[in-house]
Write a protein that holds these residues in place. Sequence first.
Motif, mmCIF file in Angstrom:
data_model
loop_
_atom_site.group_PDB
_atom_site.id
_atom_site.type_symbol
_atom_site.label_atom_id
_atom_site.label_comp_id
_atom_site.label_asym_id
_atom_site.label_seq_id
_atom_site.Cartn_x
_atom_site.Cartn_y
_atom_site.Cartn_z
ATOM 1 N N VAL A 593 0.837 -1.209 0.000
ATOM 2 C CA VAL A 593 0.000 0.000 0.000
ATOM 3 C C VAL A 593 0.869 1.255 0.000
ATOM 4 C CG1 VAL A 593 -1.759 1.264 1.288
ATOM 5 C CG2 VAL A 593 -1.857 -1.234 1.154
ATOM 6 N N LEU A 594 1.923 1.274 0.838
ATOM 7 C CA LEU A 594 2.794 2.451 0.893
ATOM 8 C C LEU A 594 3.477 2.698 -0.449
ATOM 9 C CD1 LEU A 594 4.466 2.094 4.402
ATOM 10 C CD2 LEU A 594 2.601 3.603 3.733
ATOM 11 N N ARG A 609 9.476 4.544 7.988
ATOM 12 C CA ARG A 609 9.145 3.139 8.294
ATOM 13 C C ARG A 609 9.930 2.687 9.522
ATOM 14 N NH1 ARG A 609 9.132 3.860 2.855
ATOM 15 N NH2 ARG A 609 7.565 2.748 1.583
ATOM 16 N N ASN A 610 9.254 1.962 10.377
ATOM 17 C CA ASN A 610 9.902 1.388 11.572
ATOM 18 C C ASN A 610 9.387 -0.041 11.746
ATOM 19 O OD1 ASN A 610 11.338 1.030 13.896
ATOM 20 N ND2 ASN A 610 9.852 2.051 15.207
ATOM 21 N N TYR A 611 9.933 -0.936 10.897
ATOM 22 C CA TYR A 611 9.482 -2.335 10.924
ATOM 23 C C TYR A 611 10.395 -3.122 11.860
ATOM 24 C CZ TYR A 611 6.942 -1.070 6.638
ATOM 25 O OH TYR A 611 6.116 -0.488 5.724
ATOM 26 N N VAL A 612 9.948 -3.366 13.075
ATOM 27 C CA VAL A 612 10.734 -4.145 14.047
ATOM 28 C C VAL A 612 10.323 -5.609 14.023
ATOM 29 C CG1 VAL A 612 11.333 -4.394 16.486
ATOM 30 C CG2 VAL A 612 11.007 -2.116 15.500
ATOM 31 N N SER A 613 9.048 -5.871 13.805
ATOM 32 C CA SER A 613 8.516 -7.240 13.863
ATOM 33 C C SER A 613 8.615 -7.924 12.506
ATOM 34 C CB SER A 613 7.059 -7.221 14.318
ATOM 35 O OG SER A 613 6.487 -8.516 14.234
ATOM 36 N N GLU A 642 0.316 16.470 2.011
ATOM 37 C CA GLU A 642 1.611 17.054 2.344
ATOM 38 C C GLU A 642 1.832 16.917 3.849
ATOM 39 O OE1 GLU A 642 4.104 21.240 1.823
ATOM 40 O OE2 GLU A 642 2.096 21.020 0.988
ATOM 41 N N GLY A 643 2.953 16.287 4.247
ATOM 42 C CA GLY A 643 3.239 16.123 5.672
ATOM 43 C C GLY A 643 4.130 14.926 5.913
ATOM 44 N N LYS A 644 4.020 14.342 7.103
ATOM 45 C CA LYS A 644 4.863 13.199 7.488
ATOM 46 C C LYS A 644 3.978 12.037 7.927
ATOM 47 C CE LYS A 644 8.548 11.742 10.651
ATOM 48 N NZ LYS A 644 9.449 12.146 11.750
ATOM 49 N N LEU A 645 4.237 10.871 7.348
ATOM 50 C CA LEU A 645 3.512 9.641 7.691
ATOM 51 C C LEU A 645 4.503 8.661 8.312
ATOM 52 C CD1 LEU A 645 0.793 8.050 7.442
ATOM 53 C CD2 LEU A 645 1.729 7.079 5.342
ATOM 54 N N LYS A 646 4.212 8.204 9.532
ATOM 55 C CA LYS A 646 5.095 7.258 10.225
ATOM 56 C C LYS A 646 4.363 5.934 10.416
ATOM 57 C CE LYS A 646 7.789 6.610 14.477
ATOM 58 N NZ LYS A 646 8.164 7.193 15.790
ATOM 59 N N ILE A 657 1.783 -5.373 16.793
ATOM 60 C CA ILE A 657 1.118 -4.068 16.766
ATOM 61 C C ILE A 657 1.505 -3.326 15.488
ATOM 62 C CG2 ILE A 657 0.698 -1.937 18.034
ATOM 63 C CD1 ILE A 657 -0.094 -4.467 19.565
ATOM 64 N N CYS A 658 0.486 -2.725 14.818
ATOM 65 C CA CYS A 658 0.707 -1.933 13.614
ATOM 66 C C CYS A 658 0.147 -0.529 13.872
ATOM 67 C CB CYS A 658 0.012 -2.554 12.405
ATOM 68 S SG CYS A 658 0.433 -4.284 12.149
ATOM 69 N N GLU A 659 1.020 0.494 13.803
ATOM 70 C CA GLU A 659 0.607 1.877 14.053
ATOM 71 C C GLU A 659 0.810 2.713 12.796
ATOM 72 O OE1 GLU A 659 2.732 3.445 17.335
ATOM 73 O OE2 GLU A 659 1.638 2.281 18.849
ATOM 74 N N VAL A 660 -0.194 3.539 12.460
ATOM 75 C CA VAL A 660 -0.111 4.481 11.346
ATOM 76 C C VAL A 660 -0.335 5.872 11.929
ATOM 77 C CG1 VAL A 660 -1.051 5.191 9.137
ATOM 78 C CG2 VAL A 660 -0.929 2.758 9.719
ATOM 79 N N GLU A 661 0.711 6.709 11.880
ATOM 80 C CA GLU A 661 0.667 8.050 12.486
ATOM 81 C C GLU A 661 0.834 9.102 11.393
ATOM 82 O OE1 GLU A 661 3.479 10.776 15.411
ATOM 83 O OE2 GLU A 661 3.601 8.583 15.519
#
Length: 726
Positions: A593-594, A609-613, A642-646, A657-661
């Motif tokens: 999707v990203l 992106r912060n994929y730890v699992s 326009e902005g930041k997606l984490k 856990i999956c977080e979309v900020e």
Amino acid sequence: MLVAAAAYYDSKVSSQEAAFAKAEGASFEVRKIFSEAISKVGDAKSRWEHSRPSRDSVEKDLLNLFQNDKRFLGAGAVFETNLFDGKDSSFIGRKGSNSKGRFVPYFHRSIKNPDEISLEESVYYDNTDESGNYYQIPKATLRDYVGEPYFYPLEGVNVFMISLIRPIIRQGRFIGIVGLDLKLSDLEEELFSKRPFGGGHLALISPGGKYAVHGADTLRQGKDAGTPELKDSIQRSLSSGQPFAYLVEGGNSYIFPFGMGTYGKNWAIEVYVPDSYLWNDLGPIILRCLFITFALLPICLYFLDRFFCKYVVDGLSAATTFADSLGAGNYSAQIPIRNFQDEIHHLFVTLENMKEKLLAAIDQQIRSEKILRESAEIYSRNEIIRLQKEELEVALGELKTAQETLLRNERLTAIGRISGAVSHQINNPLGAIGASRENISFYVKRITVLLPFLFEYLSRASDPEREFFNIALKKTLENHKEQIGKKFRETRHSIEAFLKQEDIDNAGDKAAVVAELGFVDCPEFILQLCRCSEWDRISEFLMAVRGLEISEEVIHRSTDRMYKIVSALETYSGIAKEDKERWVKVSDTMEVVLGVYEGAGGNRVTVERNYVSEATLRCVPEDLVRLWTQVVDNAYQAMSGEGKLKVSIYDAESKVICEVEDSGSGIPKNIREKVGEVLSSGKSEGEGAGIGLAVAASISKKYGGSWDWESKPGCTIFRFSFPKSE
């Protein structure tokens, strides 16, 4: 016949038990002798492993092993070359050492006079056939070894014997062996010379299925214990440790395996029992059985008659009376009491069961009549329920259709936004490719015009000038970096200052050209070309070559950008068509999707992106893609593109856990209580159907997950948790 058969069986069992007792006694004595030998050898082994005795001391220990125990023929040791004391060369020619001084002493009793003891050199130890097993096997396995019987030459005579060997290991390294030898003719004379059961005999069988000792026939020593088929059966008995019996002419032979200490292979005692021993016991047993039978027969007949009259006849009479009562309709009659669980008692139980079944059939008939009276009312009620069910099914179908329509419209809206953005992002690299194509055409024309000059110049130029030109051309082709802005100006000023210092005419223009060619300073070959009278056309040619390189790099980056966008769309489209469950990596579905939204969004949205699992989930891949599409699409709209997606994916105990900020404006306070409900939307009228988060929530619940959210201006987080799959 039965008495005779029983008597024969008893006699057979008696002979087997007697044979087993003989085998136990013989095996005990053999184990005793072998155990004493292993113990003695073990004492010497321990001393030699933990100290460094002299050769004289070792020879004295070997004499002490057997000198006072005439059951043993001799004792010997064989040490590896130069591993006993490292002085083999000093003992060449010494008795008990071989021709190279290797320490291989062997003490044995004289064949003619057992009281005399001789020292000789051990032989056969380096042989790779059976004769060398007494040394080669302990060396290879580092374990105790009780070898197969073998012939060993002593005083010109081949002596049949057994060797009991233990390896000597000093500081984890094999250095030799020590052992005791047992002369099998002495063992036969001591334990196997007596003939049990009249004409029977005892024999000792080795693990290889050969006679080590035979009490009846000395010539069979060292020979196979029977035919090849019988030998195979005996070896199977030795391997399993189970006794084995077989018929031979005139009697039966019994094989009784037994083990010896830590040595892994079994030996066996063979006991031969002649038939004459069996028949000698059979006659008295038959007479004794006949006497007992005829003495007890009258007593048994008397008690049998009394039992039949008392229990059988009386029981049958009571059963007949009970059956007559049931036939007359007296269902209150009780089953007679009987103290024995015999066939008559089972007859009583059967009659009682028959009574219970009759009562149940009568009760069932009464119930059936009542049910028939109520069936008309039940039928009418069922008809009403059927009509209501049909109405509910129609309503449910309409509701599903409406829901599917809303989902399709929501997804088409998201795809429309993606398609428009993708179209814009593809147009940018296409424009860059068009501009680069025009530049390439221009530079090719300039190179074509300058080539005749270049050939003429190079043909008349000196060797250093040609070398400077070749280096400049090579460096220009290798330099892919572009300097722009402040960095370019600083480089140009630095080169200009250097050229002025070198008294170069038009230093400013030439410095600008050198900086355009990608050089950060002015190397010697460029300096020499700047001095050349043909600098203008040489620099024009080099600029054209560099322009080709830069245009090619622009085309490469643009095509790579379009490839990534198209590849992301293909992956998204392929996964969206899957409708079967399989194991998928959670981060892979998010990345699909990203990839599409990054390609569509350009550089205005920064994705972190912060994929730890590395967790996986068994699901329909399309479901997770739909979930992330709804959440990511909402985030892009909240940020107005326009902005930041984490995006973070990590493990928390038994869950992933999956977080979309996103950095959007946040969820309005007036709709926060309705987030996730169907037809609830925070977007402007006409932009959303209000089912996106409801769909995401239902997908999460479908796979045993849960979700929550938190929002404030500039930071909105949607958090989904799924149970870890084993």
